[in-house]
Scaffold this active site. Structure first.
Site, short mmCIF file in Angstrom:
data_model
loop_
_atom_site.label_atom_id
_atom_site.label_comp_id
_atom_site.label_asym_id
_atom_site.label_seq_id
_atom_site.Cartn_x
_atom_site.Cartn_y
_atom_site.Cartn_z
CG HIS A 10 -4.27 8.35 3.79
ND1 HIS A 10 -4.73 8.93 2.55
CD2 HIS A 10 -5.70 7.27 3.69
CE1 HIS A 10 -4.29 8.02 2.32
NE2 HIS A 10 -4.29 6.75 1.97
CB SER A 15 -11.56 5.17 8.66
OG SER A 15 -10.26 3.40 8.71
CG ASP A 46 -1.33 1.30 1.25
OD1 ASP A 46 -2.42 1.03 0.28
OD2 ASP A 46 -2.54 1.24 2.06
CG ASN A 56 -7.08 1.28 0.44
OD1 ASN A 56 -7.74 0.50 -0.55
ND2 ASN A 56 -5.97 1.54 -0.38
CB THR A 88 -7.57 5.20 10.67
OG1 THR A 88 -7.36 5.94 10.07
CG2 THR A 88 -8.40 6.68 12.28
#
Ligand code: G3H
Ligand code: ZN
Length: 278
Positions: free
Chosen positions: A177, A207, A81, A226, A229
């Site tokens: 992110h 997340s 990643d 993906n 967190t």
């Protein structure tokens, strides 16, 4: 069982669901991801960032995840990643990663294309799939601010895929992110990207997204989601709680981390609709 990312992502694309890609740094999180996927019969991607590799060691983390995948009963893929440069991607391919991301989205279009073409040439020569990203999401890996958000331009995305021949593409549609507050994705933009790009689309920074947003994203072409967190948060919360009960037993603490992370992974698998698809 060992699988290929193109295979499970193309299947998800056709089936209208998404595969969960979960980040690991160690044995317990890896086991939690695999066990959750096995219990729900879901295909799964287990991914490591360069900082996970720095933390655990490339050979060590590769061996942990690869062994878990080989012994598992569901289709699973080990993925690098956010590979930032050619060197880390090459190291991952050389040790045996079957799937990598080259994240050059911070570079300008021409430089991004050039680096991704170089990576794709090496990766495809070794039968390895490549994910890349066009447009840049505001917060980088682990929620660190790297620059301002640059939304993916649909025409540029199509040109990028044509020039680089990447196998899957990360998009920037308002995602970020680290589960920041007020994260909101632009589904209209995603629809435009989807109308011009036919390879599997990937969404980073998931997340912080609501279940409704995740469902909308999947309905409109995202087939890899993906999550990092929320795994970290669940781990830390579990550690704090279990330390109160078992202050001298680190296996009890790490065992509880594994259980809680398993719960997070199972919850996402059900949201993404990948249960019973493995
Ligand atoms: O590459 C990893 C993901 O994009 C994770 O994003 O930390 O917001 O879950 P997240
Ligand atoms: Zn990411």
């Amino acid at each position: 069982m060992i699988s290929r990312s193109q295979e499970i992502l193309q299947k998800a694309q056709k089936g209208g669901y998404a595969v969960g890609a979960f980040n690991t740094n160690n044995l317990e999180i890896t086991q939690a991801i695999i066990e959750a996927a096995e219990e729900l019969k879901a295909p799964v991607i287990i991914q490591t960032t360069p900082s996970a590799i720095e933390y655990a060691g490339l050979e060590e983390i590769y061996t942990i995840v690869w062994t878990a995948i080989v012994n598992s009963k569901i289709p699973a893929v080990l993925h690098l990643d956010h590979g930032k440069d050619y060197e880390i991607v090459k190291r991952a391919i050389d040790i045996g990663y079957p799937s990598v991301m080259i994240d050059a989205s911070i570079l300008n279009f021409e430089e991004n294309v050039h680096l991704v073409q170089r990576v794709v040439a090496y990766a495809h020569q070794h039968g390895v799939a490549v994910e890349s990203e066009i447009g840049a999401i505001g917060l980088g890996e682990e929620g660190v601010r790297e620059g301002s958000t640059l939304y993916t331009d649909p025409a540029q995305a199509a040109e990028f895929v044509r020039l680089t021949k990447v196998d899957s593409l990360g998009v920037s549609i308002g995602n970020a992110h680290g589960a920041p507050a007020r994260e909101k994705i632009n589904i209209e933009l995603l629809k435009k990207i989807k109308s011009k790009v036919d390879i599997p689309l990937v969404l980073h920074g998931c997340s912080g997204l609501s279940v409704t947003d995740l469902h909308q994203a999947i309905k409109n072409g995202i087939c890899k989601i993906n999550i990092d967190t929320n795994i970290r948060k669940a781990s830390i919360d579990a550690m704090r709680e279990e330390l109160k009960q078992n202050p001298n037993d680190y296996r009890a603490v790490l065992g509880e981390v594994k259980e809680k992370v398993k719960g997070v992974v199972k919850r996402y698998i059900k949201i993404l609709g990948s249960d019973s698809k493995g």
